[in-house]
Design a protein around this motif. Structure first.
Motif, PDB file in Angstrom:
ATOM      1  N   GLY A  17     -76.126  39.061 -67.602  1.00 21.64           N
ATOM      2  CA  GLY A  17     -76.858  39.663 -66.500  1.00 21.64           C
ATOM      3  C   GLY A  17     -78.168  40.243 -66.994  1.00 21.64           C
ATOM      4  N   CYS A  18     -78.910  40.813 -66.079  1.00 17.42           N
ATOM      5  CA  CYS A  18     -80.250  41.300 -66.411  1.00 17.42           C
ATOM      6  C   CYS A  18     -80.177  42.598 -67.214  1.00 17.42           C
ATOM      7  CB  CYS A  18     -81.068  41.500 -65.146  1.00 17.42           C
ATOM      8  SG  CYS A  18     -80.420  42.778 -64.031  1.00 17.42           S
ATOM      9  N   SER A  19     -81.219  42.846 -67.964  1.00 18.24           N
ATOM     10  CA  SER A  19     -81.290  44.052 -68.787  1.00 18.24           C
ATOM     11  C   SER A  19     -81.347  45.306 -67.926  1.00 18.24           C
ATOM     12  CB  SER A  19     -82.523  43.992 -69.697  1.00 18.24           C
ATOM     13  OG  SER A  19     -82.455  42.885 -70.573  1.00 18.24           O
ATOM     14  N   GLU A  20     -81.942  45.192 -66.736  1.00 19.89           N
ATOM     15  CA  GLU A  20     -82.061  46.353 -65.850  1.00 19.89           C
ATOM     16  C   GLU A  20     -80.686  46.865 -65.428  1.00 19.89           C
ATOM     17  OE1 GLU A  20     -85.812  44.218 -65.996  1.00 19.89           O
ATOM     18  OE2 GLU A  20     -83.761  43.560 -65.524  1.00 19.89           O
ATOM     19  N   LYS A  21     -79.768  45.943 -65.147  1.00 21.49           N
ATOM     20  CA  LYS A  21     -78.419  46.367 -64.752  1.00 21.49           C
ATOM     21  C   LYS A  21     -77.708  47.052 -65.915  1.00 21.49           C
ATOM     22  CE  LYS A  21     -75.120  43.304 -64.189  1.00 21.49           C
ATOM     23  NZ  LYS A  21     -74.249  42.258 -63.597  1.00 21.49           N
ATOM     24  N   LEU A  22     -77.844  46.503 -67.122  1.00 20.01           N
ATOM     25  CA  LEU A  22     -77.223  47.121 -68.291  1.00 20.01           C
ATOM     26  C   LEU A  22     -77.755  48.534 -68.491  1.00 20.01           C
ATOM     27  CD1 LEU A  22     -75.464  46.897 -70.873  1.00 20.01           C
ATOM     28  CD2 LEU A  22     -77.469  45.949 -72.029  1.00 20.01           C
ATOM     29  N   PRO A  58     -73.712  46.005 -56.023  1.00 20.23           N
ATOM     30  CA  PRO A  58     -74.188  47.381 -56.183  1.00 20.23           C
ATOM     31  C   PRO A  58     -73.305  48.407 -55.479  1.00 20.23           C
ATOM     32  CG  PRO A  58     -76.006  45.888 -55.668  1.00 20.23           C
ATOM     33  CD  PRO A  58     -74.757  45.094 -55.504  1.00 20.23           C
ATOM     34  N   LYS A  59     -72.740  48.043 -54.301  1.00 23.84           N
ATOM     35  CA  LYS A  59     -71.906  48.989 -53.569  1.00 23.84           C
ATOM     36  C   LYS A  59     -70.649  49.333 -54.363  1.00 23.84           C
ATOM     37  CE  LYS A  59     -69.373  49.612 -49.231  1.00 23.84           C
ATOM     38  NZ  LYS A  59     -69.023  49.008 -47.914  1.00 23.84           N
ATOM     39  N   GLU A  60     -69.955  48.300 -54.843  1.00 25.44           N
ATOM     40  CA  GLU A  60     -68.730  48.538 -55.621  1.00 25.44           C
ATOM     41  C   GLU A  60     -69.029  49.278 -56.913  1.00 25.44           C
ATOM     42  OE1 GLU A  60     -69.588  45.650 -54.364  1.00 25.44           O
ATOM     43  OE2 GLU A  60     -68.071  45.259 -52.830  1.00 25.44           O
ATOM     44  N   MET A  61     -70.177  48.944 -57.537  1.00 31.84           N
ATOM     45  CA  MET A  61     -70.560  49.610 -58.777  1.00 31.84           C
ATOM     46  C   MET A  61     -70.755  51.106 -58.556  1.00 31.84           C
ATOM     47  SD  MET A  61     -71.291  49.299 -62.002  1.00 31.84           S
ATOM     48  CE  MET A  61     -71.600  47.548 -62.165  1.00 31.84           C
ATOM     49  N   VAL A  99     -68.728  45.522 -64.699  1.00 34.05           N
ATOM     50  CA  VAL A  99     -70.183  45.504 -64.520  1.00 34.05           C
ATOM     51  C   VAL A  99     -70.693  44.103 -64.184  1.00 34.05           C
ATOM     52  CG1 VAL A  99     -70.437  47.461 -66.075  1.00 34.05           C
ATOM     53  CG2 VAL A  99     -70.632  45.148 -66.983  1.00 34.05           C
ATOM     54  N   SER A 100     -69.807  43.105 -64.214  1.00 31.70           N
ATOM     55  CA  SER A 100     -70.167  41.754 -63.794  1.00 31.70           C
ATOM     56  C   SER A 100     -68.934  41.118 -63.182  1.00 31.70           C
ATOM     57  CB  SER A 100     -70.670  40.908 -64.978  1.00 31.70           C
ATOM     58  OG  SER A 100     -69.633  40.685 -65.914  1.00 31.70           O
ATOM     59  N   LYS A 101     -69.138  40.102 -62.356  1.00 34.45           N
ATOM     60  CA  LYS A 101     -67.995  39.427 -61.756  1.00 34.45           C
ATOM     61  C   LYS A 101     -67.329  38.540 -62.797  1.00 34.45           C
ATOM     62  CE  LYS A 101     -71.013  35.940 -59.635  1.00 34.45           C
ATOM     63  NZ  LYS A 101     -71.436  35.343 -58.364  1.00 34.45           N
ATOM     64  N   SER A 102     -66.092  38.168 -62.522  1.00 32.51           N
ATOM     65  CA  SER A 102     -65.278  37.487 -63.521  1.00 32.51           C
ATOM     66  C   SER A 102     -65.819  36.126 -63.906  1.00 32.51           C
ATOM     67  CB  SER A 102     -63.834  37.356 -63.015  1.00 32.51           C
ATOM     68  OG  SER A 102     -63.258  38.626 -62.870  1.00 32.51           O
ATOM     69  N   GLY A 103     -66.611  35.511 -63.043  1.00 28.51           N
ATOM     70  CA  GLY A 103     -67.192  34.211 -63.376  1.00 28.51           C
ATOM     71  C   GLY A 103     -68.476  34.302 -64.174  1.00 28.51           C
ATOM     72  N   ASP A 104     -68.964  35.523 -64.434  1.00 34.10           N
ATOM     73  CA  ASP A 104     -70.210  35.700 -65.179  1.00 34.10           C
ATOM     74  C   ASP A 104     -69.939  35.655 -66.676  1.00 34.10           C
ATOM     75  OD1 ASP A 104     -71.707  35.839 -62.929  1.00 34.10           O
ATOM     76  OD2 ASP A 104     -71.874  38.019 -62.883  1.00 34.10           O
ATOM     77  N   CYS A 105     -69.522  34.491 -67.143  1.00 32.37           N
ATOM     78  CA  CYS A 105     -69.301  34.254 -68.567  1.00 32.37           C
ATOM     79  C   CYS A 105     -70.019  32.966 -68.946  1.00 32.37           C
ATOM     80  CB  CYS A 105     -67.809  34.101 -68.883  1.00 32.37           C
ATOM     81  SG  CYS A 105     -66.814  35.565 -68.530  1.00 32.37           S
ATOM     82  N   HIS A 106     -70.537  32.900 -70.157  1.00 35.91           N
ATOM     83  CA  HIS A 106     -71.189  31.680 -70.609  1.00 35.91           C
ATOM     84  C   HIS A 106     -70.178  30.613 -71.008  1.00 35.91           C
ATOM     85  CE1 HIS A 106     -75.449  33.449 -71.539  1.00 35.91           C
ATOM     86  NE2 HIS A 106     -74.966  33.832 -70.368  1.00 35.91           N
ATOM     87  N   PHE A 107     -68.940  31.040 -71.277  1.00 40.03           N
ATOM     88  CA  PHE A 107     -67.881  30.127 -71.713  1.00 40.03           C
ATOM     89  C   PHE A 107     -66.619  30.518 -70.965  1.00 40.03           C
ATOM     90  CE2 PHE A 107     -64.315  28.992 -74.432  1.00 40.03           C
ATOM     91  CZ  PHE A 107     -64.669  27.802 -75.042  1.00 40.03           C
ATOM     92  N   TYR A 108     -66.041  29.567 -70.216  1.00 36.22           N
ATOM     93  CA  TYR A 108     -64.822  29.861 -69.477  1.00 36.22           C
ATOM     94  C   TYR A 108     -63.607  29.605 -70.371  1.00 36.22           C
ATOM     95  CZ  TYR A 108     -67.454  30.080 -65.083  1.00 36.22           C
ATOM     96  OH  TYR A 108     -68.327  30.424 -64.080  1.00 36.22           O
TER      97      TYR A 108
END
Length: 522
Positions: free
Chosen positions: A191-196, A162-165, A136-145
């Motif tokens: 990510g945004c609450s709307e996507k969740l 959105p297409k892949e989702m 649901v998010s790309k691999s770099g979408d982390c607050h801590f690597y």
């Protein structure tokens, strides 16, 4: 349990307020990505700062919120400003988040050990017949690597739009065998609450989906981001809180590896999820220097259980490129997990490995009737996967002799044990002086091979058991006199030569039967 605090009133170091500090957006916006700024904040030596900077320049990405940086200090490496080792204690958060020369000098490992690209459909990856992972998010979408991330290759390049989702969601709708979905990434809550809400609403409308797991490190790395808004969204689509029994069961799965991460803020994030009706479980990774000793692993698991995040799995570290120094031998992991049996039963995780090539999980939790494991080599095992496929698993990475020596010299200097004259950032690391003395802190378990024959094992480091300690030596390692009477304690010496267990009659916060000191193979 003891909650960690790290640097006191750390917001003052940033010219910020306490209110800023507890704002997840401020934490994300002020994350350390510049190695020089992090080194200054942590008070690293000039040599350490140069080595961290070189590691980032060589492609090891870094992102550390101020919250986590404060938990590292002060003095996370046990080295004074003169470069001398003053402690063998290395902070567990530091080891997970800060790039060091070990990540590029050990030239071994795979880019994609899970072979996720071979079984993907849009944003879905399927390894088992009845469940899938939904990115649901790309691999770099982390607050801590995390330095030990299995998807480190994707931090910059790939993502799920959105297409892949929608391709992934259509695949789930069409495959009625699928009963469970793991929402992951990256981090499923970033990510945004709307996507969740879109993801949870879509999955809850698929009749054959009975369970959803939400994978997130936010309770550990930026607990202020576990907001009531997002927990409220999850609550609406969960069976036990959404008012409908045809909704899926939703579980939050977090990821803590060290007691150094356990704070009151993390406790509040876990408690908040529990208040919203979520079951919270934790998956750890067995990491060299972070949690590979009995006292630390025991504290990790019991802390999580008392926080309300039940230990679920402890995984063998993936054989990802650059992680050779973080892998713990399986026999050592089995030894540790076996000796966790003396603590609260629900705090004991399953020990497992995800097979290279996407073969799925194989449980490694030891059987009591097999006794003390054999620490010999070769460390290759025949593994039966869930679909009855017999595979050979080589548990340690193979490192060339020259790379091993350069890495050991660089990391010995990094941890101040011993000091070297010079460090160069050139491609072949000229200037590092080879020595016979190996580091006392940095003790990787790898297979060292001849430079000319990469699959011909020359020797294996740090997998053999130590010498059998005498009663007096055991007491000295624990800081007790031989009979323990001066401390009002009775010391029970177990038959296993690698550990000391205290019997009943402990005072204060110590608990009877808990392992307080380990002398196992390193």
């Amino acid at each position: 349990m003891e909650y960690r605090t790290g640097i006191k009133e750390p917001w003052k170091r940033f010219g910020a307020t306490e209110e800023d500090w507890h704002n997840w957006r401020w934490q994300a916006r002020n994350s350390f990505t510049d190695p020089d700024q992090l080194s200054e904040f942590l008070g690293l030596t000039d040599l350490q700062a140069k080595m961290v900077s070189d590691s980032v320049d060589r492609g090891k990405r870094m992102r550390i919120p101020p919250y986590d940086a404060a938990l590292m200090g002060p003095n996370p490496t046990g080295v004074d400003k003169r470069g001398n080792s003053i402690s063998n204690r290395i902070n567990g958060v530091f080891l997970q988040g800060v790039p060091t020369p070990a990540h590029h000098l050990f030239k071994a490992g795979q880019r994609d050990p899970m072979a996720e690209g071979s079984r993907s459909y849009g944003a879905v990856y399927q390894r088992y017949p009845d469940r899938v992972a939904l990115f649901v998010s790309k691999s770099g979408d982390c607050h801590f690597y995390c330095m030990h991330c299995q998807r480190d290759k994707d931090i910059v390049s790939s993502g799920q739009g959105p297409k892949e989702m929608n391709i992934g969601l259509d695949y789930i709708r069409a495959n009625e065998n699928i009963r469970e979905v793991l929402a992951t990434g990256g981090d499923a809550l970033v990510g945004c609450s709307e996507k969740l809400e879109y993801v949870l609403k879509s999955l809850s409308e698929i009749g054959h989906i009975e369970a959803i797991r939400i994978a997130t490190r936010l309770p550990v790395t930026n607990p202020f981001a576990v907001t009531d808004e997002k927990l409220g969204i999850i609550e609406r689509y969960s069976k036990h809180t959404g008012g409908r029994y045809d909704l899926p069961e939703i579980t939050m799965v977090t990821h803590s590896n060290s007691p150094d991460e356990h704070t009151l803020d993390m406790q509040e994030a876990v408690s908040g999820a529990r208040r919203h009706g979520l079951t919270v479980r934790n998956q750890s990774v067995l990491l060299k220097g972070v949690n590979d000793d009995l006292p630390t692993l025991s504290e990790l698991c019991t802390n999580l259980y008392h926080m309300g995040a039940q230990p679920y799995y402890i995984f063998q570290c993936h054989k990802v490129d650059g992680l050779a120094s973080m892998i713990v031998p399986i026999n050592v992991g089995q030894y540790l997990v076996n000796h966790l049996r003396g603590q609260e039963g629900l705090s004991i995780p399953n020990y497992a490995v995800n097979m290279t090539g996407g073969g799925g999980k194989v449980v490694l939790t030891p059987e009591g009737d097999k006794g003390v494991p054999d620490f010999g080599y070769p460390l290759e095992r025949e593994m039966w996967t869930w679909d009855s496929d017999l595979q050979l698993y080589d548990e340690l990475l193979h490192v060339r002799q020259r790379d091993f020596e350069m890495a050991m010299d660089a990391m010995s200097a990094f941890y101040g044990d011993p000091k070297i004259k010079e460090y160069s950032s050139s491609g072949d690391i000229q200037g590092i002086q080879l020595r016979e003395t190996l580091s006392k802190k940095f003790r990787p378990s790898v297979v060292v091979v001849e430079d000319s024959e990469p699959r011909c094992a020359k020797y294996v480091t740090n997998v053999a058991p130590p010498k059998i300690l005498t009663k007096e030596e055991k007491c000295q390692s624990f800081g007790l006199v031989p009979n323990g009477k001066e401390f009002g304690l009775e010391v029970e010496y177990v038959t296993n030569p690698y550990a000391i267990q205290l019997g009943a009659g402990l005072s204060g916060t110590d608990k009877p039967g808990r392992f307080q000191q380990a002398c196992y193979p390193y």
